[in-house]
Design an enzyme around this catalytic site. Sequence first.
Site, mmCIF file in Angstrom:
data_model
loop_
_atom_site.group_PDB
_atom_site.id
_atom_site.type_symbol
_atom_site.label_atom_id
_atom_site.label_comp_id
_atom_site.label_asym_id
_atom_site.label_seq_id
_atom_site.Cartn_x
_atom_site.Cartn_y
_atom_site.Cartn_z
ATOM 1 C CB THR A 144 12.349 -77.094 34.017
ATOM 2 O OG1 THR A 144 11.879 -75.996 34.780
ATOM 3 C CG2 THR A 144 12.092 -76.814 32.549
ATOM 4 C CB SER A 179 13.140 -68.458 29.223
ATOM 5 O OG SER A 179 13.622 -69.762 29.551
ATOM 6 C CE1 TYR A 181 17.063 -74.894 31.163
ATOM 7 C CE2 TYR A 181 15.426 -73.541 32.277
ATOM 8 C CZ TYR A 181 16.162 -74.710 32.192
ATOM 9 O OH TYR A 181 15.976 -75.693 33.122
ATOM 10 C CG HIS A 182 11.828 -72.387 31.220
ATOM 11 N ND1 HIS A 182 12.309 -71.151 31.567
ATOM 12 C CD2 HIS A 182 11.731 -73.083 32.378
ATOM 13 C CE1 HIS A 182 12.483 -71.102 32.892
ATOM 14 N NE2 HIS A 182 12.137 -72.256 33.408
ATOM 15 C CE LYS A 185 16.417 -78.454 31.434
ATOM 16 N NZ LYS A 185 17.253 -79.559 31.917
#
Length: 401
Positions: A144, A179, A181-182, A185
Amino acid sequence: MRILILGGDGYLGWATAMYFSQRGHEIALVDNFLRRRLHLERGTDSLTPIRSLHERVQAWRELTGKHMAMYIGDLTNWDFTAHVFREFRPEAIVHYGQIPSAPYSMINVHTATFTHINNVIGNLHVLYAMRDFTPDAHLIKLGTMGEYGQPNIDIEEGYIEIEHKGRKDRLPFPKQPGSMYHLTKVHDSHNIHFACRVWNLRATDLNQGVVYGIDTDESVLDPRLINRFDYDEAFGTALNRFCVQAVIGIPLTVYGSGGQTRGYLNIRDTLACVELTALNPAEPGEFRVFNQFTEQFSVRDLAYAVQRAARELGLQVEVGHYENPRVEKEEHYYNAVHTRLLDLGLQPHYLSEELVETMIKRIAQYKDRVIMDAIVPRIRWTQGEQPHKVQLVATEPSAKA
Ligand code: USQ
């Protein structure tokens, strides 16, 4: 080519599977239906009435005569992952099989750790399966743009040349994700880079911007092939949400000042980028990074673009201003290099050509399926999920529209 699509039941996975299958590649899909389950848990759903994976695959076979193999299971289960790689022996792996939601990961400790376990361990199993069973295969991993955050310098494609105390090196670009989530990655990128350096694997990290759109050339062939379209707080992205909000007539949910700038691309361009990447694989030992987006907009730009497009269809839409539930920069420098996919031949679709016909008109067909409660933002970066506290506080005069 034998292509394994991880997350084959998802928004990008299903579209990618049809795209490659149509072009004669041998496809196997892996999914554990996590997105469908998380929607069930949260009382939300896709705007579009998607069919089960089994029905989709059957319909695809009836229409095109092409078969897709299915493996239903969880990548965090090593025995399952090893079985898939041993049996299918992929030449390319397109890895979308992860939780992609920043808000979901910020709900509480459980969703943060679950997102980490699901994403990071699943990806590690993929790397070990490649090492042990298909060491020549090419991993195409969905990363991302959010891995970089919003630094006050230009964002390069994965690496930056640094001169430090008279010495130079080409090093991974600094990461400041926004975040939990990020962050997963970022962890994946480090793990993949390590696997390329130490096990000589080949991989391309596609640091993708925010994807929008519903249809692809394949998904419109039959209603049973329709793709998912999320607009809820957790799984819907800003632009998809704004288009749904315009259709149902609620003020667009711009968080904060709306200066947050990101890269965007149409789902059709995602497919083209993944194809270009697969046809031009990384070398053994190489960890390539492509920044995958075609245009850059602020959230405010998007809201006004949706407002203008809606007006063409006779819809009067207000741009709302919500207290920002996230902790993020609202006005910042943003200039990200994204030339490697264009160099390989990408022909982008542009948002201005897509909004009215392929987004707003299409969404209007499913207006009756909108779950209103799914739209109001309740997940705050500082406190997790709240009851309905975040209110619409003002609406912007439409002077800029
Ligand atoms: N935003 C609003 N209103 C909304 C929803 C979001 O103003 O109703 C704002 C957010 O505060 C943020 C921006 O829009 O500043 C983008 O948020 P988003 O929800 O559209 O996208 P994001 O959370 O960044 O995540 C999405 C995908 C994720 C992917 C990422 C690419 O869900 O899987 O990794 O886009 S990127 O943004 O480049 O990191």
